[in-house]
Motif scaffolding. Structure first.
Motif, short mmCIF file in Angstrom:
data_model
loop_
_atom_site.label_atom_id
_atom_site.label_comp_id
_atom_site.label_asym_id
_atom_site.label_seq_id
_atom_site.Cartn_x
_atom_site.Cartn_y
_atom_site.Cartn_z
N UNK A 10 1.00 -0.43 -0.11
CA UNK A 10 0.15 -0.11 -0.05
C UNK A 10 1.17 0.77 0.00
N UNK A 11 0.80 2.32 -1.40
CA UNK A 11 1.56 3.18 -1.40
C UNK A 11 1.05 4.41 -1.03
N UNK A 12 2.05 5.30 -0.01
CA UNK A 12 1.78 6.37 0.56
C UNK A 12 0.60 7.15 -0.86
N UNK A 13 -0.32 8.71 -0.04
CA UNK A 13 -0.81 9.39 -0.58
C UNK A 13 -0.04 9.78 -1.93
N UNK A 14 0.58 9.86 -3.10
CA UNK A 14 1.22 10.90 -3.94
C UNK A 14 2.39 9.74 -4.64
N UNK A 15 2.72 8.52 -4.56
CA UNK A 15 3.10 7.83 -4.41
C UNK A 15 2.73 6.30 -5.49
N UNK A 16 3.27 5.91 -6.24
CA UNK A 16 3.05 5.44 -7.21
C UNK A 16 3.61 3.76 -7.51
N UNK A 17 3.45 2.37 -8.35
CA UNK A 17 4.06 1.83 -8.67
C UNK A 17 4.82 1.76 -9.49
N UNK A 25 12.48 5.16 -11.14
CA UNK A 25 12.25 6.68 -10.63
C UNK A 25 13.58 7.52 -10.94
N UNK A 26 13.25 8.47 -11.21
CA UNK A 26 13.99 10.31 -11.21
C UNK A 26 14.68 10.11 -10.10
N UNK A 27 15.90 10.76 -10.33
CA UNK A 27 16.24 10.73 -8.67
C UNK A 27 15.99 11.89 -8.07
N UNK A 28 15.78 12.38 -8.64
CA UNK A 28 14.97 13.72 -7.91
C UNK A 28 14.02 14.00 -7.80
N UNK A 29 13.18 13.91 -8.67
CA UNK A 29 11.55 14.34 -9.42
C UNK A 29 10.55 13.13 -8.27
N UNK A 30 11.21 11.85 -9.14
CA UNK A 30 11.18 10.22 -8.06
C UNK A 30 9.88 10.14 -9.66
N UNK A 31 9.32 10.71 -10.53
CA UNK A 31 8.47 10.93 -11.51
C UNK A 31 9.44 9.51 -12.49
N UNK A 155 7.30 4.87 -7.34
CA UNK A 155 7.56 6.54 -8.10
C UNK A 155 6.81 7.33 -7.55
N UNK A 156 6.93 9.19 -7.90
CA UNK A 156 6.18 9.88 -7.52
C UNK A 156 5.17 10.07 -8.51
N UNK A 157 3.94 10.04 -8.13
CA UNK A 157 2.36 9.88 -9.18
C UNK A 157 2.68 11.29 -9.80
N UNK A 158 3.98 12.40 -9.62
CA UNK A 158 3.78 13.87 -10.18
C UNK A 158 4.96 14.14 -9.82
#
Length: 298
Positions: A10-17, A25-31, A155-158
């Motif tokens: 279960x990923x936290x809000x704003x985090x995706x698989x 994932x991008x090392x900086x922004x996470x996308x 990864x970050x969702x955005x």
């Protein structure tokens, strides 16, 4: 009714698989970054869990998305335009990293970095935002310490959506202070009327500065202006600050080996009811002191 597979985290809000094993994932922004994006590998030296910290010898690989690659290129151009700052920091790679991480912090707020900077403006940006940009980067959850509860296939969702509210608030505050520093300096009045020593009522400083230093003079509480505070911090008496103000060149041309006796000098805080001075030491007979110093008749 819906069901969840037991092995699906279960990923936290704003985090995706991540979409698949080819993405990181991008090392900086996470996308998510596809297989064509550049890769960068970080060393993982420890892993945190509810029981504490344990040492490991691991690696974590991330990508660099086009937006963050553009920030890196912008940081390089900015540093090329300011070789003095690169020399001041001492290392070209460290200087570029500090500019880049300051730009990361701007990206968290959705602010595009300027293409041109004054030297003072760039230094202010670096000093205020580079550390926060380091903390905000996605890879800091994994390296050098892999934090408890984070998953390597996430990864970050955005862009930058993983950055917590506390870090965002710190970035917003420091960016506001940076913008204030770029405004013209303004007079800042002494909280206790005037400098306890020289009596000056206001000094010109940056809008975010706190130029007045609390002090006590013979039991009287007050503040020192930046000039008088430097003398005190260097262990110099109040008389030295007065003499250097009255005649900065006295050490060059004086003919007497001794300094004039100013032991009876009274600081402004020792003159109750006196209005703050428009110029330093306005409550002292500076003209008479200058004449004495020039003649060296003491």
């Amino acid at each position: 009714m819906t069901t969840t597979k037991p092995d699906a985290p279960a990923f936290p809000l704003g985090i995706r698989r991540l979409p698949d094993a080819e993405h990181v994932a991008c090392k900086a922004c996470g996308t998510p970054c596809g297989p064509a994006s550049p890769r960068e590998t970080f060393t993982v030296t420890a892993r945190a869990d509810p029981r504490g910290m344990r040492d490991i010898d691991g690696k974590a690989t991330f990508g660099v998305c086009p937006a963050c690659a553009a920030l890196d290129a912008s940081a390089a151009r900015t540093l090329d335009a300011h070789p003095g700052i690169r020399r001041m920091i001492g290392s070209a790679s460290i200087a570029r990293h500090r500019v880049l991480t300051a730009f990361y912090a701007l990206a968290v707020l959705g602010v595009e970095p300027s293409e041109t900077h004054t030297a003072d403006g760039l230094l202010s940006l670096i000093d205020r935002l580079s550390v926060l940009g380091v903390v905000a980067a996605w890879h800091r959850q994994f390296a050098p310490i892999w934090h408890d509860g984070v998953s390597g296939d996430s990864a970050a969702a955005e862009p930058w959506l993983h950055v917590g509210l506390d870090i965002r608030a710190d970035i917003r505050r420091e960016y506001g202070a940076h913008l204030a520093d770029r405004m013209p300096p303004r007079p800042i009045a002494c909280p206790t009327g005037g400098c306890a020593w020289c009596g000056i009522g206001a000094v010109t400083a940056k809008r975010t500065a706190a130029p007045w230093t609390p002090t006590t003079l013979h039991g009287a509480r007050g503040h020192l202006c930046p000039t008088c505070a430097r003398y005190r911090d260097d262990g110099e008496p109040m008389g030295a600050a007065l003499l250097d103000t009255a005649d900065p060149d006295r050490a060059i041309r004086r003919r007497s080996p001794l300094a004039p006796d100013v032991r009876d000098l009274r600081g402004w805080a020792q003159t109750p009811g006196t209005r703050p001075n428009a110029e330093p030491w306005g409550h002292v007979d500076l003209d008479g002191l200058r004449a004495l110093l020039v003649s060296a008749d003491w």
